[in-house]
Design an enzyme around this catalytic site. Sequence first.
Site, PDB file in Angstrom:
ATOM      1  N   LYS A  36     -13.629  -7.232 -13.598  1.00  0.00           N
ATOM      2  CA  LYS A  36     -13.265  -8.507 -14.243  1.00  0.00           C
ATOM      3  C   LYS A  36     -13.606  -9.685 -13.347  1.00  0.00           C
ATOM      4  CE  LYS A  36      -9.448  -6.669 -16.907  1.00  0.00           C
ATOM      5  NZ  LYS A  36      -8.009  -6.456 -16.913  1.00  0.00           N
ATOM      6  N   ASN A  42      -7.827  -4.042   6.418  1.00  0.00           N
ATOM      7  CA  ASN A  42      -8.423  -4.731   5.272  1.00  0.00           C
ATOM      8  C   ASN A  42      -9.769  -5.303   5.703  1.00  0.00           C
ATOM      9  OD1 ASN A  42      -9.121  -6.373   3.165  1.00  0.00           O
ATOM     10  ND2 ASN A  42      -7.158  -7.463   3.089  1.00  0.00           N
ATOM     11  N   GLU A  47      -9.809   1.928   6.079  1.00  0.00           N
ATOM     12  CA  GLU A  47      -9.330   2.099   4.701  1.00  0.00           C
ATOM     13  C   GLU A  47      -8.067   1.249   4.507  1.00  0.00           C
ATOM     14  OE1 GLU A  47     -10.197   3.535   1.726  1.00  0.00           O
ATOM     15  OE2 GLU A  47      -8.219   2.840   1.110  1.00  0.00           O
ATOM     16  N   ASP A  99     -15.044  -0.375  -4.596  1.00  0.00           N
ATOM     17  CA  ASP A  99     -14.498  -0.677  -5.933  1.00  0.00           C
ATOM     18  C   ASP A  99     -15.235  -1.859  -6.535  1.00  0.00           C
ATOM     19  OD1 ASP A  99     -12.359   1.253  -5.703  1.00  0.00           O
ATOM     20  OD2 ASP A  99     -11.433  -0.118  -4.280  1.00  0.00           O
ATOM     21  N   ASP A 131     -17.404   3.755   8.927  1.00  0.00           N
ATOM     22  CA  ASP A 131     -17.446   3.902   7.465  1.00  0.00           C
ATOM     23  C   ASP A 131     -16.365   2.991   6.886  1.00  0.00           C
ATOM     24  OD1 ASP A 131     -18.390   5.159   5.032  1.00  0.00           O
ATOM     25  OD2 ASP A 131     -16.521   6.303   4.997  1.00  0.00           O
ATOM     26  N   ASP A 150     -22.937   3.262  -7.642  1.00  0.00           N
ATOM     27  CA  ASP A 150     -23.480   3.599  -8.968  1.00  0.00           C
ATOM     28  C   ASP A 150     -23.337   2.418  -9.935  1.00  0.00           C
ATOM     29  OD1 ASP A 150     -20.684   4.001  -8.679  1.00  0.00           O
ATOM     30  OD2 ASP A 150     -20.618   5.081 -10.573  1.00  0.00           O
TER      31      ASP A 150
END
Length: 208
Positions: free
Chosen positions: A122, A92, A65, A118, A40, A154
Amino acid sequence: MPRVRVHQHVNPLAPYFRFTPKPLDLEKVFAKSNLPLHLDIGAARGRFLLKMAELTPGWNFLGVEIREPLVAEANRLAREKNLTNLHYEFNNATHSFDRLLEKLPQEILRFVTIQFPDPWYKKKHAKRRMVTVELVETIARHLCSEEKVFVQTDVEFLAEEMFSLFRRSGKFHEAKTIENPFSVKTEREQAVENRNLPIYRRIFTKTK
Ligand SMILES: C[S@@+](CC[C@H](N)C(=O)[O-])C[C@H]1O[C@@H](n2cnc3c(N)ncnc32)[C@H](O)[C@@H]1O
């Protein structure tokens, strides 16, 4: 137990996060290293994998993570619950990720999930997004043939961007899915569903 406090976002391009990881040795992190592996990427607090590991003792679960304190906390919880099929790595996914997976035995990586990464809205931050050509190539290199990557978000523009990266690699068959294939939802998924917002989902099956 209070939740560990962390920055909401970190910049994966910052020098601190541009380290080369040591290749992961499955024998050091799992009790039975030869079980099929579910990876994951962007695991956050790791609750999705924690539940998956409890429900599915015949698999190993690896969460990656970038926010280090979350990884320490998630590993502590896994130890407290005696889950020897669950491990989290501070890493990373957009820098030298291939190196982390370099020593994975063939035929071990059997599922990958990328859930609600995320969006970095921008334009000047677009380079911070987690799913890149290189990440897709790394997944394709290590995932067994006929095995799957589940991607959900989403954020519509991000969905299109991620899906097209998998599509353009030419190494996956794409299938739309309305449902999450797992009985467990991530924290972000639950929050989005509670607000009745749309979720864009795909399953990519590795073809070669
Ligand atoms: C919006 S959260 C979603 C967390 C979880 N997958 C969920 O669905 O609830 C995205 C996570 O990806 C992590 N992340 C972002 N960039 C990353 C990177 N380059 N490598 C690893 N993790 C990353 C973030 O720190 C954050 O925990």
